[in-house]
Design a protein around this motif. Structure first.
Motif, PDB file in Angstrom:
ATOM      1  N   LEU A   4       1.436  -1.271  63.165  1.00  0.00           N
ATOM      2  CA  LEU A   4       0.498  -0.101  62.454  1.00  0.00           C
ATOM      3  C   LEU A   4       0.004  -0.798  61.029  1.00  0.00           C
ATOM      4  O   LEU A   4      -0.871  -0.936  60.910  1.00  0.00           O
ATOM      5  CB  LEU A   4       1.258   1.081  62.234  1.00  0.00           C
ATOM      6  N   THR A   5       0.883  -1.420  60.413  1.00  0.00           N
ATOM      7  CA  THR A   5       0.585  -2.248  59.079  1.00  0.00           C
ATOM      8  C   THR A   5      -0.369  -3.212  59.473  1.00  0.00           C
ATOM      9  O   THR A   5      -1.278  -3.229  58.629  1.00  0.00           O
ATOM     10  CB  THR A   5       1.906  -2.784  58.401  1.00  0.00           C
ATOM     11  N   ILE A   6      -0.427  -4.251  60.400  1.00  0.00           N
ATOM     12  CA  ILE A   6      -1.342  -5.164  60.732  1.00  0.00           C
ATOM     13  C   ILE A   6      -2.560  -4.548  61.221  1.00  0.00           C
ATOM     14  O   ILE A   6      -3.618  -5.184  60.544  1.00  0.00           O
ATOM     15  CB  ILE A   6      -0.728  -6.008  61.687  1.00  0.00           C
ATOM     16  N   ILE A   7      -2.618  -3.668  61.999  1.00  0.00           N
ATOM     17  CA  ILE A   7      -3.951  -2.927  62.309  1.00  0.00           C
ATOM     18  C   ILE A   7      -4.672  -2.170  61.163  1.00  0.00           C
ATOM     19  O   ILE A   7      -5.740  -2.389  60.944  1.00  0.00           O
ATOM     20  CB  ILE A   7      -3.527  -1.897  63.357  1.00  0.00           C
ATOM     21  N   GLY A   8      -3.692  -1.677  60.138  1.00  0.00           N
ATOM     22  CA  GLY A   8      -4.357  -0.978  58.818  1.00  0.00           C
ATOM     23  C   GLY A   8      -4.906  -2.228  57.870  1.00  0.00           C
ATOM     24  O   GLY A   8      -6.200  -2.074  57.515  1.00  0.00           O
ATOM     25  N   LEU A   9      -4.266  -3.378  57.883  1.00  0.00           N
ATOM     26  CA  LEU A   9      -4.852  -4.495  57.051  1.00  0.00           C
ATOM     27  C   LEU A   9      -5.854  -4.993  57.617  1.00  0.00           C
ATOM     28  O   LEU A   9      -7.005  -5.307  56.857  1.00  0.00           O
ATOM     29  CB  LEU A   9      -3.627  -5.352  56.775  1.00  0.00           C
ATOM     30  N   VAL A  10      -5.922  -5.085  59.038  1.00  0.00           N
ATOM     31  CA  VAL A  10      -7.252  -5.553  59.530  1.00  0.00           C
ATOM     32  C   VAL A  10      -8.631  -4.654  59.314  1.00  0.00           C
ATOM     33  O   VAL A  10      -9.510  -5.374  58.895  1.00  0.00           O
ATOM     34  CB  VAL A  10      -7.028  -5.887  61.190  1.00  0.00           C
ATOM     35  N   LEU A  11      -8.252  -3.617  59.742  1.00  0.00           N
ATOM     36  CA  LEU A  11      -9.330  -2.447  59.381  1.00  0.00           C
ATOM     37  C   LEU A  11      -9.630  -2.296  57.894  1.00  0.00           C
ATOM     38  O   LEU A  11     -11.001  -2.202  57.591  1.00  0.00           O
ATOM     39  CB  LEU A  11      -8.945  -1.049  59.643  1.00  0.00           C
ATOM     40  N   LEU A  12      -8.800  -2.660  57.085  1.00  0.00           N
ATOM     41  CA  LEU A  12      -9.235  -2.517  55.548  1.00  0.00           C
ATOM     42  C   LEU A  12      -9.915  -3.766  55.195  1.00  0.00           C
ATOM     43  O   LEU A  12     -10.845  -3.716  54.668  1.00  0.00           O
ATOM     44  CB  LEU A  12      -7.913  -2.557  54.614  1.00  0.00           C
ATOM     45  N   ALA A  13      -9.486  -5.072  55.766  1.00  0.00           N
ATOM     46  CA  ALA A  13     -10.259  -6.200  55.446  1.00  0.00           C
ATOM     47  C   ALA A  13     -11.746  -6.113  56.085  1.00  0.00           C
ATOM     48  O   ALA A  13     -12.696  -6.428  55.557  1.00  0.00           O
ATOM     49  CB  ALA A  13      -9.394  -7.280  56.085  1.00  0.00           C
ATOM     50  N   VAL A  14     -11.665  -5.565  57.252  1.00  0.00           N
ATOM     51  CA  VAL A  14     -13.135  -5.270  58.105  1.00  0.00           C
ATOM     52  C   VAL A  14     -13.931  -4.470  56.980  1.00  0.00           C
ATOM     53  O   VAL A  14     -15.303  -4.802  56.988  1.00  0.00           O
ATOM     54  CB  VAL A  14     -12.986  -4.872  59.504  1.00  0.00           C
ATOM     55  N   SER A  15     -13.564  -3.484  56.583  1.00  0.00           N
ATOM     56  CA  SER A  15     -14.261  -2.543  55.905  1.00  0.00           C
ATOM     57  C   SER A  15     -14.502  -2.859  54.486  1.00  0.00           C
ATOM     58  O   SER A  15     -15.652  -2.805  54.342  1.00  0.00           O
ATOM     59  CB  SER A  15     -13.583  -1.144  55.669  1.00  0.00           C
ATOM     60  N   ILE A  16     -13.911  -3.717  54.039  1.00  0.00           N
ATOM     61  CA  ILE A  16     -14.268  -4.419  52.603  1.00  0.00           C
ATOM     62  C   ILE A  16     -15.167  -5.388  52.922  1.00  0.00           C
ATOM     63  O   ILE A  16     -16.318  -5.502  52.121  1.00  0.00           O
ATOM     64  CB  ILE A  16     -12.973  -4.952  52.056  1.00  0.00           C
ATOM     65  N   LEU A  17     -14.963  -6.092  53.949  1.00  0.00           N
ATOM     66  CA  LEU A  17     -16.254  -7.276  54.387  1.00  0.00           C
ATOM     67  C   LEU A  17     -17.562  -6.531  54.651  1.00  0.00           C
ATOM     68  O   LEU A  17     -18.605  -6.825  53.951  1.00  0.00           O
ATOM     69  CB  LEU A  17     -15.809  -8.027  55.407  1.00  0.00           C
ATOM     70  N   LEU A  18     -17.668  -5.491  55.581  1.00  0.00           N
ATOM     71  CA  LEU A  18     -18.874  -4.713  55.485  1.00  0.00           C
ATOM     72  C   LEU A  18     -19.399  -4.220  54.457  1.00  0.00           C
ATOM     73  O   LEU A  18     -20.566  -4.284  54.269  1.00  0.00           O
ATOM     74  CB  LEU A  18     -18.687  -3.616  56.764  1.00  0.00           C
ATOM     75  N   PHE A  19     -18.512  -3.526  53.619  1.00  0.00           N
ATOM     76  CA  PHE A  19     -19.143  -2.979  52.335  1.00  0.00           C
ATOM     77  C   PHE A  19     -19.758  -4.240  51.359  1.00  0.00           C
ATOM     78  O   PHE A  19     -20.816  -3.921  50.750  1.00  0.00           O
ATOM     79  CB  PHE A  19     -17.672  -2.306  51.622  1.00  0.00           C
ATOM     80  N   TYR A  20     -19.057  -5.029  51.225  1.00  0.00           N
ATOM     81  CA  TYR A  20     -19.337  -6.250  50.286  1.00  0.00           C
ATOM     82  C   TYR A  20     -20.653  -6.796  51.061  1.00  0.00           C
ATOM     83  O   TYR A  20     -21.704  -6.948  50.021  1.00  0.00           O
ATOM     84  CB  TYR A  20     -18.549  -7.470  50.412  1.00  0.00           C
TER      85      TYR A  20
END
Length: 108
Positions: A4-20
């Protein structure tokens, strides 16, 4: 929980990348309804994925606990059978001793 933590971190990284990639000159005043909808959508997706991972993890934990209980029950049954086998062997040896004693010392 690790999954769950790994999936959450991956989704957070993807969202930050897309937002940037989509918002180069972003300020707090530019925060609008599409951004709020995106944040809520990300939270929703995270909760859905987290719920599925939690459901699977709990199911496998329950199955493992059930297997452990069955294993302990089988160990108890094995110990009981070994005790019974030892008792039967002891009785048979006593009977053999009695037979040899009566054969060696016949009474008239």
């Amino acid at each position: 929980m690790k999954n769950l933590t790994i999936i959450g971190l991956v989704l957070l990284a993807v969202s930050i990348l897309l937002f940037y990639l989509t918002a180069n000159n972003f300020t707090v005043n530019d925060l609008g309804m599409p951004h709020i909808m995106g944040i809520l959508g990300g939270i929703g997706i995270g909760l859905i994925i987290g719920g599925m991972v939690g459901y699977v993890s709990k199911g496998s934990a329950i199955k493992a606990e059930q297997r452990r209980k069955e294993y302990l029950q089988l160990q108890k049954e094995k110990e009981e059978l070994e005790k019974q086998a030892a008792e039967i062997a002891r009785r048979e040896s006593e009977l053999r001793q009695q037979k040899t004693y009566t054969n060696q010392n016949p009474q008239i």
